[in-house]
Design a protein around this motif. Structure first.
Motif, short mmCIF file in Angstrom:
data_model
loop_
_atom_site.label_atom_id
_atom_site.label_comp_id
_atom_site.label_asym_id
_atom_site.label_seq_id
_atom_site.Cartn_x
_atom_site.Cartn_y
_atom_site.Cartn_z
N PHE A 53 0.84 -1.20 0.00
CA PHE A 53 0.00 0.00 0.00
C PHE A 53 0.88 1.25 0.00
O PHE A 53 0.56 2.24 -0.67
CB PHE A 53 -0.94 0.02 1.21
N SER A 54 1.97 1.18 0.75
CA SER A 54 2.83 2.37 0.81
C SER A 54 3.45 2.68 -0.56
O SER A 54 3.85 3.80 -0.83
CB SER A 54 3.92 2.23 1.88
N LEU A 56 1.53 2.04 -3.20
CA LEU A 56 0.26 2.12 -3.94
C LEU A 56 0.17 1.04 -5.02
O LEU A 56 -0.34 1.28 -6.12
CB LEU A 56 0.06 3.52 -4.52
N PHE A 59 -4.65 -1.04 -2.58
CA PHE A 59 -5.35 0.14 -2.07
C PHE A 59 -6.12 -0.14 -0.78
O PHE A 59 -6.15 -1.26 -0.29
CB PHE A 59 -6.26 0.68 -3.18
N LEU A 60 -6.76 0.90 -0.28
CA LEU A 60 -7.46 0.81 1.00
C LEU A 60 -8.43 -0.38 1.07
O LEU A 60 -8.44 -1.08 2.09
CB LEU A 60 -8.20 2.13 1.27
N GLY B 261 -6.37 5.72 -4.11
CA GLY B 261 -5.96 4.62 -3.24
C GLY B 261 -6.93 4.39 -2.11
O GLY B 261 -6.76 3.48 -1.31
N GLY B 262 -7.97 5.24 -2.02
CA GLY B 262 -8.99 5.07 -0.97
C GLY B 262 -10.07 4.09 -1.43
O GLY B 262 -9.77 3.09 -2.08
N PHE B 298 -0.40 10.34 -0.24
CA PHE B 298 0.90 10.62 0.39
C PHE B 298 1.50 11.94 -0.07
O PHE B 298 2.21 12.60 0.68
CB PHE B 298 1.90 9.49 0.11
#
Lengths: 217, 460
Positions: A53-54, A56, A59-60, B261-262, B298
């Motif tokens: 995730f860091s 990308l 994802f969430l 990314g959410g 980020f």
């Protein structure tokens, strides 16, 4: 990772709650210790998910689902985990919320998911939470860390109120650390307000939480 | 409009009841479903898509997703949902143009098409970025005096009378009125008292905005802005702001900023989410104009390749299928005094212009979060880019966007926030310092070499 853990790892990565819980229960019945399951499968899988995730690469939603599977595994193995205190799987207990006057929750939700996949037990109070309610929840749950988020400038005074409440409480100030972050929060602001930690983003929040728990890598 | 408002309020009170976490999961499942069913698979590396079949599928996916998901009202725990036919009917009722501001300073915003030769409106401003009290007026003069700036927006005061502003307190109302006073002063000093503006971005509760919106404050001819909470959430504070704006006949100018990314995931999901969110702003919030600044989790910008791609797909989808007036905010990581900021403006603004945005906001320099790190010169530059980009076709834009991206992509992690306003402008005269002008001139010249016709823009 050992082939023996493939099915559980697949369930975590695929967000398959039923398969994850069933596989963990099956492994314990077959003689595998819960400690091994967590140490050799769940922890490295979650760490990898957090790393991805860091970058990308995922994802969430994938993080949320992986955390759901692990919660189900913990539930399935609860009798074993409760019987042996050395099997405590949590890296620390965190109460998280967005402070008064702020209704944004995605950033906070990303931090929550990152903390969960990195082994923290997280209680999420939601958004627009008053300083008193946040501190009360941290006290009641015996949290190690109170994580406060704000996206808007006019919420910062409420964040400082919460920090002050913790600092002014003889008992809490010795055991509860306050971690802050969000758009208008800077490292300098956090230091001046008396916070114990500051995360510029979700990745840094995890790093900081580990440092506050004395488990920095 | 008030009849439609009653309908929305009724649905917020009687719609399906759902826990917020369950709504989040509904969003995730809904986005995944439509991305799969409508085969939203942008070609890798293409920033300004010209694949019209894909753009049309993004439109269909956005419509389908919104009809299935709706908007969550946090105040009631209920979902405000409109069916597909209701959404389409209400989109037909949306305005296609609107006058903003007063007198000779008024500007007409019109919906634009893909590759529309008319340039978008330039809302030159730092949009809600934190500003010191003493710099509010000179900073705003630096924007309002620019001939290529059409309308503007205030930054957010960090203090009022030296005191920290506290959400929902009397200080929020005081700050809103201080902003009105500062803006009036700045517009008068720039000789453009009728220029339309928006602001009160720090008024998270209804208190500040409702108090200062009216004939003596933010006028009906100004833009009345509120943000929908990501993803697809509202509450009574937001609906109250909407209700007040409708009653005073103000221009309803809301925004939704989905998070990369959410809940929507990657670029494919973001393209659908941005499309759906703009439709929701029009249908549920009765927006005159709809806007977005999708955000990286980020870097806190919208100038990275994934968001460029998603924004272009979504805004082309909206431009091809509706007559909505749509706007995008350029939120770069670079700040004043950096080349990075200017390259980011080129990429984002060229892409937004050819994709059919009717207004471009910003630049919200240095991610809009670093105090006093913004200036009017970057808005002048961005206005020049809009005009030059309105002469481009998508394939030409793609080449320029790509070249600009190459110049700043590796800077995104480094976050070069640049210098604060007093270091790039003379605060007394509100004029840019020579060093900042030289940097802008050098980048302008470089971009002309890429085929972006910035030479002569502004002197037309």
């Amino acid at each position: 990772m050992s082939e023996a853990f493939e099915a559980l790892e697949r369930a975590i990565r695929g967000g398959d709650v039923a398969a994850g819980a069933a596989e963990a229960a099956r492994m314990v019945q077959a003689g595998r210790s819960p400690k091994e399951i967590f140490r050799d499968c769940i922890e490295p899988t979650l760490a990898d998910i957090g790393d991805r995730f860091s970058r990308l690469e995922l994802f969430l939603p994938e993080m949320m689902e992986a955390a759901d599977v692990v919660k189900a595994v913990q539930e399935a193995l609860r009798p074993h985990l409760a019987a042996d205190p050395s099997l405590r799987t949590s890296k620390g207990k965190i109460v998280i919320c967005t402070v008064s006057g702020d209704l944004h929750d995605i950033g906070k939700n990303i931090v929550r998911a990152m903390l969960e996949v990195n082994g923290f037990e997280v209680r999420d109070l939601g958004v627009d939470v008053s300083p008193a309610a946040a501190v009360d929840a941290a006290r009641e749950t015996g949290a190690d860390i109170l994580a406060l988020s704000a996206l808007m400038l006019p919420s910062l005074p409420y964040m400082r109120d919460a920090i002050d409440m913790v600092r002014q409480n003889e008992t809490l100030r010795l055991r509860l650390k306050v971690l802050v972050g969000g758009g208008p929060v800077s490292r300098d602001w956090a230091r001046a307000a008396g916070a114990d930690g500051y995360g510029d983003d979700a990745i840094e929040a995890v790093r900081e939480a580990r440092a506050l728990m004395g488990t920095a890598e | 409009m008030l009849g439609r408002l009653d309908d929305v309020v009724e649905r917020s009170l009687r719609g399906p009841s759902l826990e917020e976490e369950a709504f989040n999961r509904l969003v995730v499942q809904g986005i995944r479903r439509v991305v799969r069913e409508y085969e939203i698979r942008p070609e890798k590396g293409v920033l300004v898509s010209h694949e019209e079949a894909l753009i049309d599928r993004v439109w269909q996916a956005g419509l389908d997703f919104l009809a299935g998901c709706g908007v969550y009202c946090q105040s009631t725990g209920r979902v405000i949902r409109f069916g597909r036919e209701e959404i389409e009917a209400r989109l037909h009722e949306a305005p296609a143009e609107i006058w903003m501001g007063e007198g000779s300073d008024a500007r007409l915003e019109r919906c634009r098409s893909v590759e529309d030769p008319r340039p978008p409106l330039n809302m030159g401003s730092s949009i809600g970025s934190p500003v010191s009290e003493e710099l509010f007026v000179p900073v705003m003069v630096s924007y309002a005096q620019e001939p290529l700036v059409d309308v503007t927006c205030g930054p957010s005061l960090m203090t009022v009378g030296g005191r920290e502003i506290r959400s929902g307190s009397p200080l929020e109302i005081q700050a809103a009125w201080r902003e009105v006073e500062g803006m009036r002063q700045a517009l008068a000093r720039a000789g453009r008292p009728g220029m339309a503006w928006t602001g009160m971005m720090l008024s998270m509760t209804q208190a500040g905005q409702l108090s200062a919106a009216g004939p003596l404050g933010l006028r009906a001819s100004d833009l009345h802005t509120f943000g929908v909470i990501s993803e697809l959430k509202t509450n009574f504070d937001i609906l109250n702001k909407l209700t007040h704006t409708l009653h005073i006949g103000g221009i309803v100018d809301p925004y939704a900023n989905p998070i990369y990314g959410g809940l929507a995931g990657g670029a494919e999901g973001m393209a659908v989410m941005i499309t759906a969110a703009m439709l929701a702003l029009s249908v549920i919030f009765m927006a005159t104009c709809v806007g977005s600044s999708p955000t990286h989790p980020f870097h806190f910008n919208d100038t990275g390749p994934e968001l460029l791609m998603a924004s272009s797909l979504a805004f082309q989808a909206l431009a091809r299928h509706t007559h909505l007036m749509t706007n995008l905010t350029v939120t770069p990581v670079g700040g004043p005094g950096t080349e990075t900021l200017l390259y980011e403006c080129i990429a984002f603004t060229v892409l937004s212009t050819v994709s059919g945005a009717s207004r471009i906001l910003g630049p919200r320099s240095a991610t809009g979060s670093i105090p006093n790190h913004f200036s009017g010169l970057e808005a002048r530059f961005n206005g020049e880019v809009m005009r030059a980009a309105s002469r481009l076709r998508r394939n030409e834009a793609e080449e320029i966007v790509r070249r600009a991206l190459t110049k700043y992509e590796t800077d995104l992690d480094r976050k070069p926030y640049g210098k604060p306003f007093p270091e790039v402008y003379d605060v007394e005269t509100a004029q840019p310092r020579p060093e900042w002008l030289r940097i802008v001139d050098a980048v302008r010249e470089e971009a002309v070499g890429w085929g972006l016709g910035l030479d002569g823009v502004g002197t037309e």
